[in-house]
Design a protein around this motif. Structure first.
Motif, mmCIF file in Angstrom:
data_model
loop_
_atom_site.group_PDB
_atom_site.id
_atom_site.type_symbol
_atom_site.label_atom_id
_atom_site.label_comp_id
_atom_site.label_asym_id
_atom_site.label_seq_id
_atom_site.Cartn_x
_atom_site.Cartn_y
_atom_site.Cartn_z
ATOM 1 N N ASP A 37 0.424 -0.628 -0.144
ATOM 2 C CA ASP A 37 -0.446 -0.562 0.094
ATOM 3 C C ASP A 37 0.875 1.232 -0.122
ATOM 4 O OD1 ASP A 37 -2.525 -1.340 0.381
ATOM 5 O OD2 ASP A 37 -2.466 -1.568 2.598
ATOM 6 N N LEU A 38 0.341 1.994 -0.915
ATOM 7 C CA LEU A 38 1.282 3.305 -1.347
ATOM 8 C C LEU A 38 0.559 4.691 -1.652
ATOM 9 C CD1 LEU A 38 4.284 4.348 -1.904
ATOM 10 C CD2 LEU A 38 3.242 4.760 -4.927
ATOM 11 N N THR A 39 0.718 5.461 -0.465
ATOM 12 C CA THR A 39 0.242 6.917 -0.536
ATOM 13 C C THR A 39 1.604 7.913 -0.315
ATOM 14 O OG1 THR A 39 1.332 7.047 2.460
ATOM 15 C CG2 THR A 39 -0.877 5.960 2.240
ATOM 16 N N LEU A 40 0.855 9.283 -0.723
ATOM 17 C CA LEU A 40 1.759 10.280 -1.535
ATOM 18 C C LEU A 40 0.754 11.418 -0.754
ATOM 19 C CD1 LEU A 40 0.648 9.324 -5.482
ATOM 20 C CD2 LEU A 40 2.488 8.728 -3.551
ATOM 21 N N ALA A 41 2.339 12.397 -0.614
ATOM 22 C CA ALA A 41 1.638 13.316 -0.197
ATOM 23 C C ALA A 41 2.654 14.101 -0.306
ATOM 24 C CB ALA A 41 1.756 13.242 1.449
ATOM 25 N N ILE A 42 2.559 15.819 -0.079
ATOM 26 C CA ILE A 42 3.387 16.662 -1.346
ATOM 27 C C ILE A 42 3.183 18.226 -0.217
ATOM 28 C CG2 ILE A 42 0.946 17.572 -2.532
ATOM 29 C CD1 ILE A 42 3.700 17.713 -4.533
ATOM 30 N N THR A 43 4.139 18.424 0.295
ATOM 31 C CA THR A 43 3.570 20.124 0.859
ATOM 32 C C THR A 43 4.984 21.332 0.654
ATOM 33 O OG1 THR A 43 3.981 21.300 3.050
ATOM 34 C CG2 THR A 43 5.414 19.589 2.678
ATOM 35 N N TYR A 44 4.583 22.298 1.060
ATOM 36 C CA TYR A 44 5.792 23.206 0.640
ATOM 37 C C TYR A 44 6.756 22.775 1.324
ATOM 38 C CZ TYR A 44 1.995 26.361 -2.167
ATOM 39 O OH TYR A 44 1.082 26.456 -2.804
#
Length: 80
Positions: A37-44
């Motif tokens: 199971d893969l999760t993707l997150a992004i932020t400054y």
């Protein structure tokens, strides 16, 4: 659970579910568990609030591919 992080510059922006397009110096975080199971997150870069990328239920047949998939995503998101 393995976590990988890459900071990159998105000149044309990256779409998020929560706030729409963000651009500039961003950080991509991918997490993969033993079942793939893969999760993707992004932020400054340097910010505390994380956003999710569009799509759902990301899964790798082989969790050892996590590093390759992470690098590929970071490269694609950074391209002009």
């Amino acid at each position: 659970m393995e976590k990988l992080s890459t900071i990159f510059t998105a000149t044309h922006g990256v779409m998020t579910k929560e706030v729409g397009v963000i651009s500039g110096e961003l950080e991509l975080l991918t997490t993969c568990d033993e079942s793939g199971d893969l999760t993707l997150a992004i932020t400054y870069a340097g910010a505390a609030e994380w956003y999710t990328l569009p799509g759902e239920d990301y899964y790798l047949n082989d969790p050892s591919d996590h590093g390759v998939v992470h690098r590929m995503l970071a490269t694609v998101l950074e391209r002009p």
